[in-house]
Design a protein around this motif. Structure first.
Motif, PDB file in Angstrom:
ATOM      1  N   ALA A   6      45.655  21.409   7.405  1.00 43.10           N
ATOM      2  CA  ALA A   6      45.801  19.989   7.737  1.00 43.10           C
ATOM      3  C   ALA A   6      46.395  19.864   9.123  1.00 43.10           C
ATOM      4  N   ALA A  18      45.094  20.811   1.309  1.00 45.73           N
ATOM      5  CA  ALA A  18      45.059  19.677   2.229  1.00 45.73           C
ATOM      6  C   ALA A  18      44.063  18.609   1.791  1.00 45.73           C
ATOM      7  N   ASN A  68      46.173  17.009  -1.135  1.00 41.27           N
ATOM      8  CA  ASN A  68      47.585  16.801  -0.801  1.00 41.27           C
ATOM      9  C   ASN A  68      48.507  17.162  -1.964  1.00 41.27           C
ATOM     10  N   ASP A  71      55.687  18.366   6.115  1.00 40.12           N
ATOM     11  CA  ASP A  71      54.477  17.577   6.336  1.00 40.12           C
ATOM     12  C   ASP A  71      53.267  18.363   5.846  1.00 40.12           C
ATOM     13  N   ARG A  72      52.115  17.694   5.774  1.00 41.14           N
ATOM     14  CA  ARG A  72      50.893  18.345   5.312  1.00 41.14           C
ATOM     15  C   ARG A  72      50.512  19.544   6.177  1.00 41.14           C
ATOM     16  N   VAL A 102      56.202  16.947   0.320  1.00 45.05           N
ATOM     17  CA  VAL A 102      55.266  16.709   1.411  1.00 45.05           C
ATOM     18  C   VAL A 102      55.192  15.201   1.651  1.00 45.05           C
ATOM     19  N   SER A 161      50.189  23.270   4.627  1.00 43.90           N
ATOM     20  CA  SER A 161      48.874  23.913   4.468  1.00 43.90           C
ATOM     21  C   SER A 161      48.867  25.341   4.979  1.00 43.90           C
TER      22      SER A 161
END
Length: 460
Positions: A266, A177, A180, A165-166, A200, A170
């Motif tokens: 993020a 972020a 993305n 995931d972000r 991501v 990050s």
């Protein structure tokens, strides 16, 4: 009455793994499990996860993993963990991070690229150190992951494409972020070539299923899960009082701090999580208690017996150097000592005030990035201290609340699992209990703390 829909959240921490099984609608915890790690390796993390989950997952419909991004996981072309990489090769290194920043054009250039200036323990710094210290092993690397990425990949049945995931992406120092996107040029700068990285994905996306059919969520990083678990929203700043102190806030906009104090991370919902870390938090209290020959309860009693301001005694608690401000080789010190004020009670009070002033510096650093701050939420073991609460109440310039003790990282992971299962556009609203602190009046301990710091750093 129908049985609740159950979800599970996993917190893979430094020494143990905790699992919380929750009601997907309310967040009420119905079962918990915990297992220690035999050592700090991917295999040990996974075995601890299995032990912590044993007997807990019956009826669980979704699961999500949160983990600290403190180690590097590399796989070879057969997708096997490269075990020959030693802990020394993966160790934090200030010099390596500083050299990388210079090569990329300086702190401003790196902050503009990804929102953060890499520190000694950033993934990108570890990659450089790994490539330089173990070049033969580095040549065999196909995939680079963080701990949460690898555990999620294992739970999801080891699909061809790993996902993340972000939030945790990050943490790496090579993911932006704001856009993305991975900055693969920074990966190549650090490692000498490109590698396979996890895709991501949207925070509410399903990334796989367990052998029993439970949905696997994308998971996230440790601090991102904590923010989700405590229900932090825009305007909130969380001050987490653990072995290290962490300050983070939810923001709708990205931050780019060239000083390196604020990491432009993020969060786990699609927003941002500017974050500051202090190396010195509860260990300051532990060390002071040991020096005085008392336990933490007695240290708290002593600190509360002293007047606010510790009669002019000021502690700079840099017992492990410091990251905010960036003085990795600085030592701690006491200032303003007199015959009258050098007492156990004042020393205990000065330790609490010094620790909290360092965290207030972190809050100010985030505020200076233009992030709106309307409430401080205190979490962590040290937040139970009466002296800590007294100091916090008058220190941050905004209302302060203490969140009830809970496993917020595991709760945040469980909340993400519930979100994925629901198909909704936003996470479910789970109630988090907290108590408001009455604003106190304190002498200007921040100015004395800052003056002592200036004197120490100038060599005065």
């Amino acid at each position: 009455m129908s049985n609740p829909t159950l979800v599970a959240g996993v917190d893979c921490s430094v020494r143990s793994t905790t699992v919380s099984v929750c009601d997907a609608e309310t967040g009420n915890v119905v079962r918990r499990g915990r297992a220690e790690h035999s050592d700090d390796t991917p295999g040990a993390w996974y075995q601890a996860l299995l032990r912590a989950c044993h007997g807990l997952l019956e009826g669980v419909h979704a699961i999500s993993v949160a983990a600290r991004p403190r180690r590097l996981v590399t796989l070879d072309t057969e997708r096997a963990v490269l075990r020959s990489m030693s802990p020394f090769d993966d160790a934090p290194c200030a010099e390596t991070g500083e050299a990388l920043v210079v090569e990329a054009g300086g702190p401003k250039a790196w902050a503009e690229a990804v929102g953060s200036v890499p520190g000694p323990d950033s993934t990108v710094t570890r990659l450089r150190r790994f490539a330089r210290r173990a070049p033969d092993t580095a040549k065999r690397v196909r995939d680079v992951m963080l701990p949460h990425d690898w555990l999620t990949w294992r739970l999801a049945g080891e699909p061809e494409q790993a996902m993340t995931d972000r939030g945790d992406a990050s943490n790496t120092g090579y993911f932006c972020a704001a856009t993305n996107e991975y900055r693969r040029d920074l990966v190549e700068l650090a490692f000498g070539r490109d590698v396979e990285l996890p895709e991501v994905v949207d925070p509410a996306r399903i990334v796989g299923r367990t052998p029993t059919g439970a949905v696997v969520a994308a998971g996230t990083g440790h601090n991102m899960a904590a923010a989700l678990g405590i229900g932090a929203d825009v305007g909130d700043v969380v001050v987490s009082l653990g072995t290290r102190g962490t300050v983070f806030a939810v923001s709708n906009t990205a931050t780019f701090d060239a000083t390196g104090r604020v990491c432009g991370f993020a969060d786990a919902t699609g927003r941002h999580l500017p974050l500051v870390q202090s190396l010195n938090c509860s260990r300051v209290l532990d060390g002071t208690a040991a020096l005085l020959g008392v336990d933490l309860r007695e240290l708290d009693r002593l600190a509360r017996a002293a007047d606010s301001g510790a009669a002019g005694l000021t502690m700079l608690p840099y017992i492990e150097g410091e990251r905010t401000p960036n003085i990795p080789y600085e030592a701690g010190s006491l200032h303003g000592m007199t015959v009258a004020n050098l007492t156990p009670a004042n020393l205990a009070r000065a330790a609490v005030e010094g620790m909290m002033c360092g965290l207030a510096d972190g809050v100010d650093a985030i505020r200076e990035q233009g992030v709106p701050l309307q409430r401080v939420l205190l979490v962590g073991e040290a937040a139970r201290s009466g002296a800590v609460r007294e100091v916090a109440a008058g220190l941050f310039g905004v209302p302060v609340e203490v969140a009830d003790p809970a496993e917020y990282v595991a709760l945040g992971a469980a909340r993400q699992a519930a979100w994925v299962l629901s198909g909704r556009s936003t996470p479910p609203r789970w109630v988090v209990e907290s108590s408001c602190l009455s604003a106190g009046s304190t002498p200007d301990i921040r100015s004395r703390y800052s003056a002592a710091g200036l004197a120490a750093w100038s060599g005065a």
